[in-house]
Structure formats: structure tokens, C-alpha cells
Design a protein around this motif. Structure first.
Motif, short mmCIF file in Angstrom:
data_model
loop_
_atom_site.label_atom_id
_atom_site.label_comp_id
_atom_site.label_asym_id
_atom_site.label_seq_id
_atom_site.Cartn_x
_atom_site.Cartn_y
_atom_site.Cartn_z
N GLN A 158 0.83 -1.21 0.00
CA GLN A 158 0.00 0.00 0.00
C GLN A 158 0.86 1.26 0.00
OE1 GLN A 158 -2.55 -0.29 3.38
NE2 GLN A 158 -3.60 -2.13 2.67
N ILE A 159 1.85 1.27 0.91
CA ILE A 159 2.71 2.45 1.01
C ILE A 159 3.55 2.62 -0.25
CG2 ILE A 159 4.51 3.57 2.36
CD1 ILE A 159 1.79 3.35 3.74
N LEU A 160 4.03 1.53 -0.82
CA LEU A 160 4.80 1.61 -2.06
C LEU A 160 3.95 2.17 -3.20
CD1 LEU A 160 6.84 -1.73 -1.98
CD2 LEU A 160 7.78 0.58 -1.96
N SER A 161 2.69 1.75 -3.27
CA SER A 161 1.80 2.27 -4.31
C SER A 161 1.51 3.75 -4.09
CB SER A 161 0.49 1.48 -4.32
OG SER A 161 0.73 0.13 -4.65
N LEU A 162 1.35 4.12 -2.84
CA LEU A 162 1.13 5.53 -2.52
C LEU A 162 2.35 6.36 -2.92
CD1 LEU A 162 -0.93 7.43 -1.07
CD2 LEU A 162 0.41 7.06 1.01
#
Length: 496
Positions: A158-162
Motif C-alpha cells: 500500500q505504502i509503495l503504491s502511494l
């Protein structure tokens, strides 16, 4: 021109200011732009206030800003802003709780579990980003995302996509996290461009103290270590840790007269400017009064001085010095003398250093008095490195040519086995020693200089007294032996 092309042309030395002067100092100008940063800390340590400060700085510069709140309502944010006297006008606020989409049982993650496709939650958030097109975003808080993700792998994705999404836009993002993972989230630390940790400490006595530390800032320098800060009306005030660089050589600043002929003779002509002087002796021997008289002599010649009093109030200083013929209040009213009474229960080491720096850099003091070092140590009993901090402070003042006085009360009244709370004689450039001694059924006082780095000094011991006309440093006590022991041997009566 595309966003990526614009970003490539951004100077590497450019910085995004945080709106907090002390933090910009620690970050050597601010955050490198167009990156994601993590601000973590326990609840109540000041993360939300820091995020709002960051956005208000953007508004001041004419930027569009967005606050994405997953855990607090707009009403709660307005309460935080109101406590600081702020208005949230100009800040776009997106509340996840008030968004129009409805989450089903299956859509309880930030991303779909099978692929990196944005779910309804993500779409609702990014629609706001597209609509506002901000240059600054605060995301509060990551703990909600961590709960929705359920496991660390999904949360990391999730954080990588953000991060990937914002990398295509000229946006500087602050992610706020309340450290719900007890062991810390090192995976998250590896993803973001920088990490700042806020801490709140509860000493055994006195008010809570807060400090921050930059754990990481990729590709640029910053000032490491812990830095004290205070939450107050108007935002966060940070007190950067004092770091003294080499001054590149020896500087000569001349000498400062004490205004007392006998003391000037003991010192070999006077006080060395830029040097630190330690006044040692038992309680009541006259250390504080003598030190203040030296500061008033500088004020008399048009210089400025600052007194940091841990042990007494401005009123008591005025009363005591007026009994010796000195008008302290005259110099205060003329703007030449500053007296600050320090509340030991409310002060952190970093805040004290900041007060001293302001007295020199803003008020223009050439003389600084810390009275007393006992009070300074007692004010912060749980701090283990006060002597190191004091060394840095004295080095900083020396580089600016400021004459510094440290007053230390020794334990005991008579005898050679006097004790000090901490041995800092190695830090001071000059050491002045006061003693009581008995002679002819009277308790008298003696003064001597036992150390002076700046040059030769008189090695004799002289009698010292105070009267309504001021201070008297008499002739050397050449007919006595054992004065420092308190009960000397003598051959004839003292010459006055």
C-alpha cells in the motif's frame, strides 16, 4: 512540460520549508522537495501540530495544501487549530468518515488483495488529490491503513503504491504515524525518504518534556541527535542542539575590567573576554554579588549583560545589590541588563541553551552569568550529559567573544575539604575561589585566583569584604598560613 520534466529541473539544493524555524535549521533549510516523509511518535507528542505548521507555511507561500484525515474529524482538527489561535481557512480537508462511498465487508483493505489496483478508499482519497492538485499533503494517520491492511506485506505494498502515485506529481507528503507497532516499523522507514521521530518524556518532577530526532534523510545532511521542543500556543518551538564547529584559530578579544582594583590585580589585569570564569565558594561568601558587580561594570561602560538566575528572583537581586550601592534596575530600564529568573521545573536543557543564544544573538550581551550551576544541575537531574552540553555552550560563547560567569556553591563552610556538586574546573578558563576563615574570633573572607588560562595571575590570597560602598579586596595575607583550611596560623593581626 510534464511534471517529471519539471521535477528534474528542480535544483538539488532546493528545500521545502516546514514553517518551524528550529526544524528548518535541523534539516539544513527544510525538506528536499517532492518526496514522502514519515513523522512518527506516540499520541500527544505534537505530530498533528507539526503537520498543520507545515501546511500553513505552504499557504503563506501561495501553495495549495491538503490534509487527509483518517482518524480525526474536521471538528477535532478545528479544536487543535483553535488552541493555537489558528484558522483552517485555506486548508483543504478530506475526512474519510464523511466520504460518500460505502465500504463493504470485502473492501476492508487500502488496495485489492490480489493486485495493486486502487479500491474505493484509495479512489476517494486520490480524487481529492486530483481535484485540489496540492503541493503539500499531510496524511493522518497511517495506523488506520495498517489496520485495514491486516498484514505487513499488504501494508508495505500500500505504502509503495502511494509513493509511486505521488512520485509522478510535484508534491511533498508528510505521513503521520502514532507507532501502534511497538517494535517500530522498519519496513516503512526503508520506503520513505526521511523519518522524524517525536518523543514525550515524563520526568519524576516537573512538566512533560518533548524532543525530536531525525532518524533518516536521504542524500542530504542534517543535524543529528536529540533536539528539545515545546508545544505552545502558536505551534511548535524547537531548540536545535548546539553544535560548535572549530573557529579556525585563536582570537584575541581583549580584557574586561571588573571595576575592583584588588580583583583586577589578582586576575593579572582583568577578565579575558571570550573566557569563562568559575566563581566557587561556600554559601553566602559573596559569589553572586561579586559576579553581578562585574556585569554592572560592563553595563556602566555601555555593554549589555544577561543574568540567568536559577536560585533567586529579580526582586531579591535588586534588594541585595542595592545594599552594596549598586542600582541594578537602572541598567534594566536602560536596556543594558537582562535578568531572567529560571523555573527549574519547566526548563529543558535545549530551551535553556536557546535562551542564552537569544541573549547573545538578539539582545547583544557581551557578558553572560549562570547563577548558579547548582540550580542548573538540580533543574535537570535526569539529564546525563549536562556537562557536555555546558562545554558546547561555553565553546560557542567563547567563539563570539562573550565573557561567561558560572557560579558554584560548594558544600560546607570551613575547611579545605569543600565539595562541589560536579567538577567543572577543567571547563573554566579562570577559577576564582572564595573562602571563610577564622581570625581574632571573627569569621572573615578570603579570595584568590587559582587558575587563568589567558596568562599570568597573582598567586596570593587576599582578604575580601563587602560593605554599603561595594567590594573591597585587600592586601595579600602574607602573614598567614593555612587560610584555605579555615583556621590559619598567624603571627600578627591582619592589616586592613
Amino acid at each position: 512540460m510534464s511534471n517529471s520534466e519539471t521535477k528534474r529541473k528542480t535544483p538539488s539544493s532546493a528545500r521545502v520549508k516546514t514553517g518551524i524555524e528550529g526544524l528548518d535549521d535541523i534539516l539544513c533549510g527544510g525538506f528536499p522537495p517532492h518526496r514522502i516523509y514519515l513523522i512518527d511518535g506516540d499520541p500527544g507528542c505534537g505530530k498533528t501540530t507539526l503537520g498543520l505548521d507545515f501546511l500553513f507555511e505552504g499557504i503563506k507561500n501561495g501553495e495549495k495544501v491538503l490534509y487527509i484525515t483518517l482518524s480525526e474529524t474536521k471538528v477535532e482538527l478545528e479544536a487543535v487549530a483553535d488552541s493555537h489561535g489558528w484558522s483552517l481557512d485555506g486548508i483543504e480537508i478530506f475526512e474519510l468518515q464523511n466520504s460518500d462511498f460505502k465500504r463493504t465487508e470485502d473492501e476492508n483493505t487500502f488496495f485489492h488483495p490480489s493486485e495493486l489496483e486502487l479500491g474505493e478508499t484509495t479512489r476517494a482519497i486520490l480524487e481529492q488529490v486530483e481535484r485540489v492538485n496540492p503541493s503539500r499533503v499531510v496524511f493522518d494517520s497511517l495506523s488506520e491503513l495498517r489496520l485495514l491492511a491486516r498484514d505487513s506485506l499488504r501494508y508495505r505494498r500500500q505504502i509503495l503504491s502511494l509513493k509511486q502515485y505521488f512520485s509522478g506529481r510535484d508534491v511533498t507528503v508528510l505521513l503521520l504515524d502514532d507507532r501502534t507497532v511497538a517494535a517500530g516499523d522498519l519496513d516503512l522507514h526503508s520506503i520513505v525518504h526521511g523519518v522524524i521521530r517525536l518523543e514525550q518524556l515524563a520526568p519524576e518532577y516537573g512538566s512533560d518534556r518533548r524532543r525530536l530526532r531525525v532518524l533518516k534523510l536521504r542524500g542530504v545532511g542534517f543535524r543529528g541527535g536529540f533536539h528539545d521542543f515545546r508545544l505552545q500556543k502558536g505551534g511548535i518551538e524547537i531548540f536545535p542542539r548546539l553544535s560548535v564547529a572549530s573557529d579556525g584559530g585563536i582570537k584575541e578579544f581583549g580584557m574586561l575590567s571588573t571595576g575592583i582594583d584588588g580583583l583586577n590585580k589578582l586576575l593579572g589585569g582583568g577578565l579575558d573576554r571570550g573566557a569563562s570564569t568559575l566563581m566557587m565558594g561556600p554559601a553566602g561568601a559573596g559569589k553572586s554579588s561579586l559576579t553581578i558587580s562585574c556585569a554592572l561594570e560592563a553595563c556602566k561602560n555601555g555593554e549589555k549583560a544577561s543574568i540567568f538566575a536559577f536560585d533567586e528572583s529579580r526582586h531579591s537581586i535588586n534588594k541585595r545589590m542595592s545594599g552594596l550601592g549598586y542600582d541594578v534596575e537602572k541598567y534594566v530600564k536602560n536596556g543594558l541588563l537582562s535578568i531572567k529568573s529560571i523555573d527549574p521545573a519547566e526548563l529543558s536543557p535545549g530551551e535553556f541553551v536557546s535562551l542564552v543564544r537569544k541573549s547573545v544573538e538578539e539582545f547583544g550581551s557581551s557578558v553572560v552569568i549562570i547563577d548558579s550551576l547548582n540550580g542548573y544541575l538540580n533543574a535537570m537531574p535526569e539529564e546525563r550529559f549536562l556537562v557536555i552540553q555546558l562545554h558546547e555552550l561555553l565553546s560557542y560563547l567563547a567563539q563570539l567573544g562573550v565573557t561567561t560567569f558560572l557560579v558554584v556553591a560548594q558544600h560546607g563552610l570551613l575547611g579545605s575539604q569543600m565539595e562541589t556538586p560536579v567538577d567543572i574546573t577543567y571547563l573554566a578558563d579562570t577559577v576564582v575561589l572564595l573562602r571563610y576563615f577564622e581570625a581574632f574570633s571573627e569569621v572573615r573572607k578570603a579570595i584568590s585566583v587559582v587558575k587563568r588560562r589567558g596568562g599570568a595571575h597573582e598567586k596570593s590570597i587576599r582578604e575580601f569584604s563587602m560593605n554599603p560602598q561595594g567590594f573591597v579586596v585587600g592586601a595579600p595575607l602574607t602573614n598567614f598560613h593555612g587560610i584555605l583550611g579555615g583556621i590559619p596560623n598567624f603571627t600578627k593581626e591582619i592589616e586592613t
